[in-house]
Scaffold this motif. Sequence first.
Motif, short mmCIF file in Angstrom:
data_model
loop_
_atom_site.label_atom_id
_atom_site.label_comp_id
_atom_site.label_asym_id
_atom_site.label_seq_id
_atom_site.Cartn_x
_atom_site.Cartn_y
_atom_site.Cartn_z
N ALA A 41 -1.75 5.21 6.82
CA ALA A 41 -0.37 5.67 6.69
C ALA A 41 -0.20 7.06 7.26
CB ALA A 41 0.06 5.65 5.22
N GLU A 42 -1.22 7.93 6.99
CA GLU A 42 -1.13 9.29 7.51
C GLU A 42 -1.17 9.30 9.03
OE1 GLU A 42 -4.21 11.39 5.42
OE2 GLU A 42 -3.15 11.01 3.53
N TYR B 289 0.80 -1.24 0.00
CA TYR B 289 0.00 0.00 0.00
C TYR B 289 0.83 1.29 0.00
CZ TYR B 289 -3.66 -3.15 1.78
OH TYR B 289 -4.53 -4.16 1.96
N ILE C 129 2.92 1.97 2.08
CA ILE C 129 3.27 2.29 3.47
C ILE C 129 4.58 1.63 3.84
CG2 ILE C 129 2.59 1.91 5.88
CD1 ILE C 129 -0.29 1.92 4.95
N ASN D 21 -7.07 1.02 -1.12
CA ASN D 21 -5.92 1.91 -1.15
C ASN D 21 -6.12 3.19 -0.36
OD1 ASN D 21 -3.72 0.77 -2.24
ND2 ASN D 21 -4.37 1.10 -4.37
N ASN D 22 -7.36 3.78 -0.47
CA ASN D 22 -7.55 5.04 0.24
C ASN D 22 -7.58 4.84 1.75
OD1 ASN D 22 -9.95 3.72 0.10
ND2 ASN D 22 -11.20 5.56 -0.19
N GLN E 190 -4.08 4.58 2.81
CA GLN E 190 -3.45 5.91 2.82
C GLN E 190 -3.75 6.63 4.13
OE1 GLN E 190 -1.11 7.39 1.24
NE2 GLN E 190 -1.02 5.40 0.23
N THR E 191 -5.02 6.54 4.56
CA THR E 191 -5.40 7.20 5.80
C THR E 191 -4.61 6.62 6.97
OG1 THR E 191 -7.60 7.40 4.88
CG2 THR E 191 -7.37 7.88 7.22
#
Lengths: 225, 428
Positions: free
Chosen positions: B258-259, A216, A218, B251-252, B255-256
């Motif tokens: 990851a943030e 992903y 990450i 994926n989104n 992403q969240t």
Amino acid sequence: MKILVIEDEPQLLSNVKESLEKEKFLVETASDYHEAIDKLFIYEYDCILLDIMLPNGNGLQILSQLKAEEKSENVIIISAKDSLDDKLKGLELGADDYLTKPFHLAELNARVKAVLRRQKLNGKNTLQIANATLDLRERTFIVNNQKISLNRKEFDILNYFSLNLNRLITKSALAEHVWGDHSDNADNFDFVYYQIKNLRKKLQSANADIEIESVYGIGYKLIKK
Amino acid sequence: MKLLNQSIKHLSISILAIVTIWAIVFYFNMLNEIKSSIDEGLENYKRLIIQNAQQDSTILTKTYFDESFFAIQQINKQKALSVKDDYSDTVLYMQDADDTEPEAEPVRMLTTAFELNGKYYQLKVANSMVEEDDLVKELLYDIIWLYLSLILGIIFINNFVLKKLWKPFYDFLSQLKKYHLGKTEDLPKTKTKTKEFNDLQNVVTNLLAHTSQIYEHQKQFIENASHELQTPLAIATNKLELLIENGKLQNNQAQTIAEVMGIIERLVRLNKSLLLLTKIENKQFLNNQDVLINTVVKKNSSNLEEIAAFKKVKISVLETANLSTKMDPSLANVIVSNLLRNAIFHNIPNGNVHIEITNDTLKISNTGNNLKLDKNSIFNRFYKPNNASKGTGLGLAIVKAISDTYGFRVSYSYIDTLHCFLIKFPAN
């Protein structure tokens, strides 16, 4: 392989347990001093993860008891205290490693495996994954009997991956492991990406049966093809 | 100024004043004493002259002072009756062994009048006096000698007696100087019978005991705070790591996550940096030993070699001497590493980092954007010239805190488009 995790914080305990079980370790837990002592003197463990601050006692006391009983378990201290005093005291009392909270699960994994590997290999220090061999003493990487030249950081990264086979390593865990504790720059991530890219190229051109997979965006995972 | 010297200073000034006043009083008293004794002699002389004049009238014709120190002059009755015995200081021309010709010498002179056989005479009897300027000179020499011997005596007494008396105090003071909160176990102690020193010792002992208690509490608090913060941060990070590993995420969503992980990372670094700062400021790093800065620099620059190459930044090191200083090795590493990382990360492609080591300075200069940084606030906590930086804003504050702890002077300057950080170490 049996591992005892001694930690009073239930959530952290369950995280560690879950992560270690993914590595097929048999994990038992103890959440206070007395429980820990009971388990330690009844069963044998290959590795003990030991928190220093515990209800009803202190992790260092457990260490001295182990030493007094001449039990030679591998002990990794997990402490929120980044204090040199405790570190030195712990290592003096026979601990094998000292990990400061908060840590990445990948880092914990690597430390546990490194400790176990040190015990099992008795000096011979190579690691085989599929057709690739890492020689930790010579710091060489061999694929199909062909020596692949890696720079220092690439070797460290590959070693870290090999200790976390099939496991996620986040970019920040990677950066922290390879460049130390104080890395607090976004540029590190670009650099991680750049190193991984080079490493992938080298693995590919050597026809290694392992590859580094992106997760992903990450982090990464080393898998056998 | 040392107490010993201060007491000598005050004593010598007051003794100078006392001796001076005493000398003046002594001088006039002595002069009076001399005069009154001469006056008595003159009185006696006068009687003898008048007695002799009754038998030997030639005496009455001696109108000038020559060999015999008196002169007689006939005067009228009226004038004679108005004369009273008068002693005065005057001069007569005389010549003595050390004079080449007669010169004025001070004399004491008695002017009186007497009656003999119905005639009235004025009699002047003189006696040579002590010369006042000689007396003053002699006296001055004696006073200077007296003064000097008094001062020497005081210095002698001070050195031997006062030094001995103050010894417990200096003992105590030197122990106190070596005392380091949280490091020295024994409280400063000295044996003395002097009440003041015992009082001082009691007060200091109480103060130190109280302070070290507070220090221990504070240390405990910092450690507990660290524990309390680090554990939840560890749980959060690890839970998210497991979530990513386990879940079939879109994926989104990933992403969240990851943030959020990024934010937790920042919290972790912030917490660690703040703890480090607090520890430095509490001087909890006391594993001081000789550290060769050259080695620390080399280790760090080789460690950052690859990342510098990636950023296309060239690192050069110029060593003109070995720079060795007494400090905690891990803090030495933090200082060098923070400065070097800054120099590499806030650089431009194809830029340079130049490190210069002399026997008492470490200079790290780098190319970068052409904006001069504010040298007054650059070492402040959370100072970020442009908010784009993802750093904690504590790196330079840590450098400054370490420098302050060990008495290094750290400064920033912007010269010829180079950002330059200079640490001046105390001379060995």
